[in-house]
Design a protein around this motif. Sequence first.
Motif, PDB file in Angstrom:
ATOM      1  N   PHE A 532       0.347  43.149  -0.661  1.00  0.00           N
ATOM      2  CA  PHE A 532       0.500  43.353   0.792  1.00  0.00           C
ATOM      3  C   PHE A 532      -0.377  44.536   1.221  1.00  0.00           C
ATOM      4  N   ASN A 533      -1.674  44.400   1.019  1.00  0.00           N
ATOM      5  CA  ASN A 533      -2.592  45.520   1.223  1.00  0.00           C
ATOM      6  C   ASN A 533      -2.625  46.023   2.664  1.00  0.00           C
ATOM      7  N   TRP A 534      -2.667  45.106   3.652  1.00  0.00           N
ATOM      8  CA  TRP A 534      -2.719  45.564   5.041  1.00  0.00           C
ATOM      9  C   TRP A 534      -1.452  46.339   5.382  1.00  0.00           C
ATOM     10  N   THR A 535      -0.327  45.806   4.972  1.00  0.00           N
ATOM     11  CA  THR A 535       0.946  46.480   5.243  1.00  0.00           C
ATOM     12  C   THR A 535       0.985  47.844   4.567  1.00  0.00           C
ATOM     13  N   ALA A 536       0.521  47.912   3.321  1.00  0.00           N
ATOM     14  CA  ALA A 536       0.517  49.179   2.591  1.00  0.00           C
ATOM     15  C   ALA A 536      -0.329  50.230   3.307  1.00  0.00           C
ATOM     16  N   ASP A 537      -1.406  49.794   3.926  1.00  0.00           N
ATOM     17  CA  ASP A 537      -2.316  50.736   4.592  1.00  0.00           C
ATOM     18  C   ASP A 537      -1.864  51.106   6.002  1.00  0.00           C
ATOM     19  N   HIS A 538      -1.147  50.220   6.692  1.00  0.00           N
ATOM     20  CA  HIS A 538      -0.914  50.421   8.120  1.00  0.00           C
ATOM     21  C   HIS A 538       0.542  50.566   8.536  1.00  0.00           C
ATOM     22  N   ALA A 539       1.479  49.991   7.805  1.00  0.00           N
ATOM     23  CA  ALA A 539       2.889  50.131   8.195  1.00  0.00           C
ATOM     24  C   ALA A 539       3.351  51.559   7.925  1.00  0.00           C
ATOM     25  N   PRO A 540       4.024  52.199   8.870  1.00  0.00           N
ATOM     26  CA  PRO A 540       4.429  53.598   8.667  1.00  0.00           C
ATOM     27  C   PRO A 540       5.451  53.803   7.554  1.00  0.00           C
ATOM     28  N   ALA A 541       6.386  52.861   7.416  1.00  0.00           N
ATOM     29  CA  ALA A 541       7.427  53.003   6.388  1.00  0.00           C
ATOM     30  C   ALA A 541       7.621  51.655   5.694  1.00  0.00           C
ATOM     31  N   ILE A 542       7.716  51.698   4.355  1.00  0.00           N
ATOM     32  CA  ILE A 542       7.872  50.479   3.562  1.00  0.00           C
ATOM     33  C   ILE A 542       8.983  50.704   2.544  1.00  0.00           C
ATOM     34  N   VAL A 543       9.928  49.788   2.519  1.00  0.00           N
ATOM     35  CA  VAL A 543      11.048  49.848   1.578  1.00  0.00           C
ATOM     36  C   VAL A 543      11.059  48.555   0.778  1.00  0.00           C
ATOM     37  N   TYR A 544      10.949  48.661  -0.553  1.00  0.00           N
ATOM     38  CA  TYR A 544      11.007  47.464  -1.393  1.00  0.00           C
ATOM     39  C   TYR A 544      12.451  47.259  -1.810  1.00  0.00           C
ATOM     40  N   THR A 545      13.019  46.176  -1.298  1.00  0.00           N
ATOM     41  CA  THR A 545      14.449  45.951  -1.520  1.00  0.00           C
ATOM     42  C   THR A 545      14.736  44.880  -2.558  1.00  0.00           C
ATOM     43  N   TRP A 546      13.738  44.149  -3.031  1.00  0.00           N
ATOM     44  CA  TRP A 546      13.966  43.074  -3.981  1.00  0.00           C
ATOM     45  C   TRP A 546      15.005  42.096  -3.407  1.00  0.00           C
ATOM     46  N   TRP A 547      15.846  41.527  -4.305  1.00  0.00           N
ATOM     47  CA  TRP A 547      17.043  40.784  -3.916  1.00  0.00           C
ATOM     48  C   TRP A 547      18.229  41.529  -4.513  1.00  0.00           C
ATOM     49  N   LEU A 548      19.135  41.979  -3.657  1.00  0.00           N
ATOM     50  CA  LEU A 548      20.174  42.913  -4.095  1.00  0.00           C
ATOM     51  C   LEU A 548      21.562  42.306  -4.207  1.00  0.00           C
ATOM     52  N   GLY A 549      21.705  41.010  -3.894  1.00  0.00           N
ATOM     53  CA  GLY A 549      22.981  40.373  -4.127  1.00  0.00           C
ATOM     54  C   GLY A 549      23.941  40.423  -2.954  1.00  0.00           C
ATOM     55  N   SER A 550      25.227  40.275  -3.265  1.00  0.00           N
ATOM     56  CA  SER A 550      26.273  40.088  -2.256  1.00  0.00           C
ATOM     57  C   SER A 550      26.329  41.217  -1.236  1.00  0.00           C
ATOM     58  N   GLN A 551      26.067  42.419  -1.674  1.00  0.00           N
ATOM     59  CA  GLN A 551      26.204  43.591  -0.806  1.00  0.00           C
ATOM     60  C   GLN A 551      24.860  44.092  -0.267  1.00  0.00           C
ATOM     61  N   MET A 552      23.855  43.223  -0.254  1.00  0.00           N
ATOM     62  CA  MET A 552      22.514  43.681   0.093  1.00  0.00           C
ATOM     63  C   MET A 552      22.444  44.337   1.466  1.00  0.00           C
ATOM     64  N   GLY A 553      23.051  43.729   2.486  1.00  0.00           N
ATOM     65  CA  GLY A 553      22.980  44.301   3.822  1.00  0.00           C
ATOM     66  C   GLY A 553      23.545  45.705   3.885  1.00  0.00           C
ATOM     67  N   ASN A 554      24.667  45.930   3.198  1.00  0.00           N
ATOM     68  CA  ASN A 554      25.259  47.272   3.177  1.00  0.00           C
ATOM     69  C   ASN A 554      24.404  48.250   2.386  1.00  0.00           C
ATOM     70  N   SER A 555      23.855  47.797   1.243  1.00  0.00           N
ATOM     71  CA  SER A 555      23.021  48.680   0.419  1.00  0.00           C
ATOM     72  C   SER A 555      21.779  49.119   1.181  1.00  0.00           C
ATOM     73  N   VAL A 556      21.130  48.171   1.864  1.00  0.00           N
ATOM     74  CA  VAL A 556      19.924  48.495   2.624  1.00  0.00           C
ATOM     75  C   VAL A 556      20.257  49.440   3.771  1.00  0.00           C
ATOM     76  N   ALA A 557      21.341  49.157   4.485  1.00  0.00           N
ATOM     77  CA  ALA A 557      21.725  50.017   5.603  1.00  0.00           C
ATOM     78  C   ALA A 557      22.075  51.421   5.124  1.00  0.00           C
ATOM     79  N   ASP A 558      22.701  51.543   3.957  1.00  0.00           N
ATOM     80  CA  ASP A 558      23.006  52.862   3.402  1.00  0.00           C
ATOM     81  C   ASP A 558      21.737  53.698   3.253  1.00  0.00           C
ATOM     82  N   VAL A 559      20.651  53.060   2.826  1.00  0.00           N
ATOM     83  CA  VAL A 559      19.386  53.764   2.656  1.00  0.00           C
ATOM     84  C   VAL A 559      18.718  54.014   4.006  1.00  0.00           C
ATOM     85  N   LEU A 560      18.696  53.008   4.869  1.00  0.00           N
ATOM     86  CA  LEU A 560      18.024  53.164   6.165  1.00  0.00           C
ATOM     87  C   LEU A 560      18.620  54.307   6.979  1.00  0.00           C
ATOM     88  N   PHE A 561      19.923  54.466   6.940  1.00  0.00           N
ATOM     89  CA  PHE A 561      20.588  55.467   7.770  1.00  0.00           C
ATOM     90  C   PHE A 561      20.953  56.748   7.019  1.00  0.00           C
TER      91      PHE A 561
END
Length: 742
Positions: A532-561
Amino acid sequence: MKYLKIAFTAAALLCAEASFAQQKTISAKVDALISKMTLDEKVGQLNQLNGDWEATGPVTKDVGNKLDDVKKGKVGSVLNIMGTNHTRAFQEAAMQSRLKIPLLFGQDVIHGYSITFPIPLAEAASWDMAAMERSARIAATEAAAAGIHWTFAPMVDIARDPRWGRVMEGAGEDTYLGSMIAKARVKGFQGKGLGNIDAVMACVKHFAAYGAAIGGRDYNSVDMSRRTLWETYLPPFKAALDAGAATFMNSFNDLNGTPATGSSYLQRDILKGKWGFKGFVVSDWNSVGEMIPHGFVKDNYEAAEVAIKAGNDMDMESRAYIGNLAKVVKDGRINIAVVNEAVRRILTKKFEMGLFDDPYKFINPAREKAAMNRPENIEAARDMGRKSIVLLKNEKNILPLSKSIKSIALIGPLSKEKWYLKGAWSTDVDPNDNVVTIYDGIQKQAPGAKIYYAEGCKIKDSVATDFKDAVDAANKADVVVMAVGEDIFMTGEARSKANIHIPGVQEELIKAVVTTGKPVVVLLMAGRPMVFNWTADHAPAIVYTWWLGSQMGNSVADVLFGNYNPAGKLPITFPRSEGQIPIYYNSLNTGRPAQGDNDTFYRSSYIDLPNTPQYAFGYGLSYTTFSYSNISISKTNIKKTESLTVSFDLQNTGKIAGEETAQLYIRDMVAQPLRPVKELKDFKKVMLAPGETKRITFTINKEKLQFYNDNLQLITQPGEFKLMIGAASNNIKLEKTFQLTN
């Protein structure tokens, strides 16, 4: 009185016999049982049938009545039977066989059972052995409560090619990290020991070198030197064996011209010979029969002979053993002792699991119900998820987001997705379980924010549009969060890809949104490293979340906030292009090494692309900063029988608490044969409060300096060694040298 004495003597003899029976070793019990078995019953123990789920290969259609086969003693194990109701039906059938030998129930419990944890590659990004052991422990507890005895995990294949679909199932590219993770997962699955009702047998796979498939194409050939095999690919298997792994699975690939299933070198010489493995080996799905299309044998008769001679004990789903092995013995092609040995290994595990004492000990509906989805285990999945997230970029400290933010644009085809979040190899015990979406996770943590949602595009859309809805949503919001990446069918077994860019037009969607000038956080969801070269160069923030399972939405939100400060580090290199693959940090130097990205001619480099990866092994950011200083070593010269320590100060120089994984790399400066430019030899994950400093110490000993010569002997060579300590393989902060002398 005479009759009383006789009665007393008889009773005493009976008690003595009972005591003797109780004291008989498992080995003696196995020998006694084998002596009663017919040849057909012995072959039956080596036969594993699929239940009713097309999971890992094409189901054979002419199976007849499976329960009748079980009653006739023609089946030793069944896979893909889940739940106590199903397992009880099959075990009751086994109890109607002549010798009442219980079945083993196997299942691919790869990253959770009822609760889905992050995919293994994601968990590897945590570099947290205790968390990974806990993840496997919970999966084992749930699976065992559902009547399962045996999981086909962990996969410990070293993988340096992200095109390979099964990269998601392992621990990445590094031998040392992979070995530590192999130990942790085996311990988690097997708990306090086989026979406990919350333990399942681990099955270490795929033996061996499956992860080095040529071209990253699943099931393909592997061609490598034996020194590379021993040095890079075998150590995680040995680590798993040393941790007590009960079983091994061989692999689909051929290795240097011999299918692994038919390789005596792998299974007899190494595993059962040099390493002294006492468990049993199961084939991969139909890999015995697949030696025919390999061109290694002409039919299933030959396949059965070759596989059993090579040390493959149990035949998964090819029917080669059940249909041919008895005849192979009767024809004098193999000695019955070869069959007896395989049967002995399998029966031993059944005794160790306690199945002869109580075939139904793992089949308790009340226990099954009580074990599933326990609140503390759901919280553990959430914690494992956030530990697995890797922060790749955070310009101007966009993250963490304020919980009082007024509006958020949530854009992307994965924003409200549920099923995909579980990733490949989830068991889907309850397809309608409460998977937490990214949308739900964000909404819970910022309840006062207005969320402007736009799908933007589908994952596989091939034609870009103006993305008007997405751009409008972005323009209305204070910040944009984008959820993009793969779908569940793009990574896993038989899902190798030649193109590992962000699928479809999703990167075009990212471009359109970033162009609005709004702060943009890109969440990248996948089972492999993507390009994802364009994204790596131009997006201000990038989080690699993989696939995190049943609690993914909560895990991602814990990090985002900011409820959790991300600490993940990449367990595998992210390339800039498929043309760089295979790319990994611990390569050998060349006679004409590139000196920099612009130094291309007459150097080992590309003229159209840097040698360096997009993101290196061990890389990962935090919301705080760390400094490394004051390195010292206890000795500058050591003999090979001695050790030294290297110490340094690690300080949190930011304003919030955070964890840093300090990594120790070593380079043998002059060696024959050549050594890599750096090798991970240790790491420590350290939590530090703001401003806190800790003195960190690593120990260097013979085991960290030795390597294989061309004769496959472990040796050390005197000379200069460089110690490198840093935050990633390409971010070395401190260096020291020492001499190894004779």
